[in-house]
Design an enzyme around this catalytic site. Structure first.
Site, PDB file in Angstrom:
ATOM      1  N   SER B 159      -3.882 -15.169  -5.519  1.00  0.00           N
ATOM      2  CA  SER B 159      -3.359 -15.973  -4.418  1.00  0.00           C
ATOM      3  C   SER B 159      -4.514 -16.418  -3.505  1.00  0.00           C
ATOM      4  CB  SER B 159      -2.293 -15.163  -3.676  1.00  0.00           C
ATOM      5  OG  SER B 159      -1.534 -15.985  -2.837  1.00  0.00           O
ATOM      6  N   ASP B 240       7.355 -17.888  -9.202  1.00  0.00           N
ATOM      7  CA  ASP B 240       6.583 -17.587  -8.000  1.00  0.00           C
ATOM      8  C   ASP B 240       7.159 -18.402  -6.840  1.00  0.00           C
ATOM      9  OD1 ASP B 240       4.568 -17.623  -5.989  1.00  0.00           O
ATOM     10  OD2 ASP B 240       3.056 -17.138  -7.505  1.00  0.00           O
ATOM     11  N   HIS B 275       5.254 -13.539  -7.829  1.00  0.00           N
ATOM     12  CA  HIS B 275       3.942 -13.520  -7.167  1.00  0.00           C
ATOM     13  C   HIS B 275       3.443 -12.083  -6.943  1.00  0.00           C
ATOM     14  CE1 HIS B 275       0.909 -15.897  -5.056  1.00  0.00           C
ATOM     15  NE2 HIS B 275       0.943 -15.086  -4.015  1.00  0.00           N
TER      16      HIS B 275
END
Lengths: 298, 298
Positions: B159, B240, B275
């Site tokens: 991320s 995600d 995620h």
């Protein structure tokens, strides 16, 4: 016996299902995580998938082991599912430790049926783990699901959960409930160590030696007869801060002397390991192989 | 450049070292975890051990990936060490987001050198990650340690940390700083997405397009020339929740069109993954193999 699916999360080749359901025995809503391995989702493999129940330690929810013990890769490897129950009832009307300590009350149900007020109403974890939860999961997923929650199953756990695994296996041994049992750094003789004495006093009453012995692995090995060549695998880290105070695996080995369990319980002392998920995750592969053999997967 | 060893924890065949040190560039004490694989402790294997830097995402400390990404088994498998830095400066005198949001300030340093008040004093994460930290680790462990923190090294992250990995790799590409780069669900075009715009405005100033472009992977691929056949591996889950808003990997692929990076960045869209660390841990083995090849381990 319906479950609510709160989350369904892809991991490895399968999925972690975060479930909750109302337990009649506990009288409260309970969370439980289930990992369904890639074999469950395979359209061609329809072999029955055994289940391993993993009982967590003090303070844990179903999330800790799901996230940190890394059973999933082993589940996919051998083809078993995992069930991660909670460690106690939870909720506003569930009584906690009077001093909110982390070793009793919420997060510390000790997998037994409490007989004392105010705990006996909700803290019926033994019946929940070994009876209601498996039956409920079996009903929920259905007979066509190729998941075997009831028959070809194993049990394991860490610390208080390792104690729960040993106790559940031995108390249900004659009924052949669990085909396989292991433990990570378990409390083996709760009647003789502070964590166990506090829990047993609170849940079972301080003057009830006979009832205590029914929940003490080091007493159970003297009464339950190992009919075959059943073995139990235990790992224990040498740098575990609770080793000398609350775990004391030597007490279990001493208790087995002269019994049918002598030489059948292997305690592997592993140098330098502590009490954390770093320790658990390191030895999960060896426990997975142990259970896979006992469950006929290899 | 001395480090304090706060904890040394056995895991798999090696150890996680929880370190802290005073960073001159940051002007504060920084935590960092290092995993030293079994090869480090081997008395017979004295090959140089490459290092992979793992940059974590928003809100994380060095603990999250150390506990949940499960790089350790791969480190032992291939023989590389891991470094898990923190995601920002921390401490009472480190300015946070005015509204204490989780996507800016503490836990959200974005791996850049801030130029704006009040952040520029401490938020010098780019120089810390790519210069001071590796040099300090190299000095601390010493030239005889067989750990290679400076030369044969790779970088990856998740991320915001995937963004940090891409940025660090590309900005240092001509200097041949990193031999290998990958990312898990990275922010690829911060100038065009909310997380990036908030961070760049706060740290770099809202009217500084040229400076923004120096920290934007989708701009850097237009300027940095891929001289060989270097490739970057990216995984991105289709479920995600940040995919459409803040991650948008298609923007990076579009940016490479007609550049030397066209066809060299592989974005693997993985069906059903989110995620979380469940996603990361699932694809760590593939990234480990990718880095091991680029670092000459296989």
């Amino acid at each position: 016996m319906s479950f609510k699916v709160n989350q369904e999360i892809a991991v490895c080749g399968g999925k972690v299902l975060k479930l909750s359901h109302f337990s009649q025995i506990i009288g409260a809503s309970m969370d439980v995580n289930v990992y369904l391995p890639k074999q469950y989702y395979s359209k061609t493999v329809r072999k029955l998938i055994p289940v391993i129940y993993y009982l967590s330690g003090l303070t844990c929810s179903p999330q800790n082991a799901s996230e940190k013990a890394f059973w999933q890769i082993q589940s996919d490897n051998y083809g078993f599912a995992m069930v991660f129950p909670d460690t106690s009832p939870r909720g506003d009307d569930v009584p906690d430790d009077p001093e909110k300590a982390w070793d009793f009350g919420i997060g510390a149900g000790f997998y037994l049926n409490a007989t004392q007020e105010p705990y006996k109403k909700h803290y019926q974890m033994y019946d929940y783990i070994h009876k209601e939860l498996p039956t409920s999961l079996d009903e929920y997923f259905g007979k066509d699901s190729n998941l075997d929650f009831l028959d070809n199953v194993g049990i394991t756990g860490h610390s208080m959960g390792g104690y729960g695994s040993l106790t559940g296996f031995l108390k249900n041994y004659d009924a052949n409930r669990y085909k396989s049992c292991s433990a990570f750094a378990p409390i083996v003789n709760p009647s003789k160590v502070p964590w166990g004495q506090k829990a047993f006093s609170g849940y079972l009453g301080s003057e009830n030696a006979e009832l205590w012995s029914q929940y003490d692995p080091s007493e159970l090995v003297k009464k339950v007869i190992n009919k075959g060549n059943d073995k139990i695998l235990i790992h224990q880290g040498t740098k575990d801060p609770f080793l000398q105070t609350n775990l004391r695996p030597e007490l279990l080995l001493e208790a087995t002397k002269g019994t049918s369990w002598e030489g059948k319980i292997e305690v592997k002392m592993v140098d330098g390991f502590d009490h954390s998920y770093y320790f658990i995750s390191t030895f999960v592969p060896e426990h997975a192989t142990f259970h896979a053999k006992n469950l006929g997967l290899i």
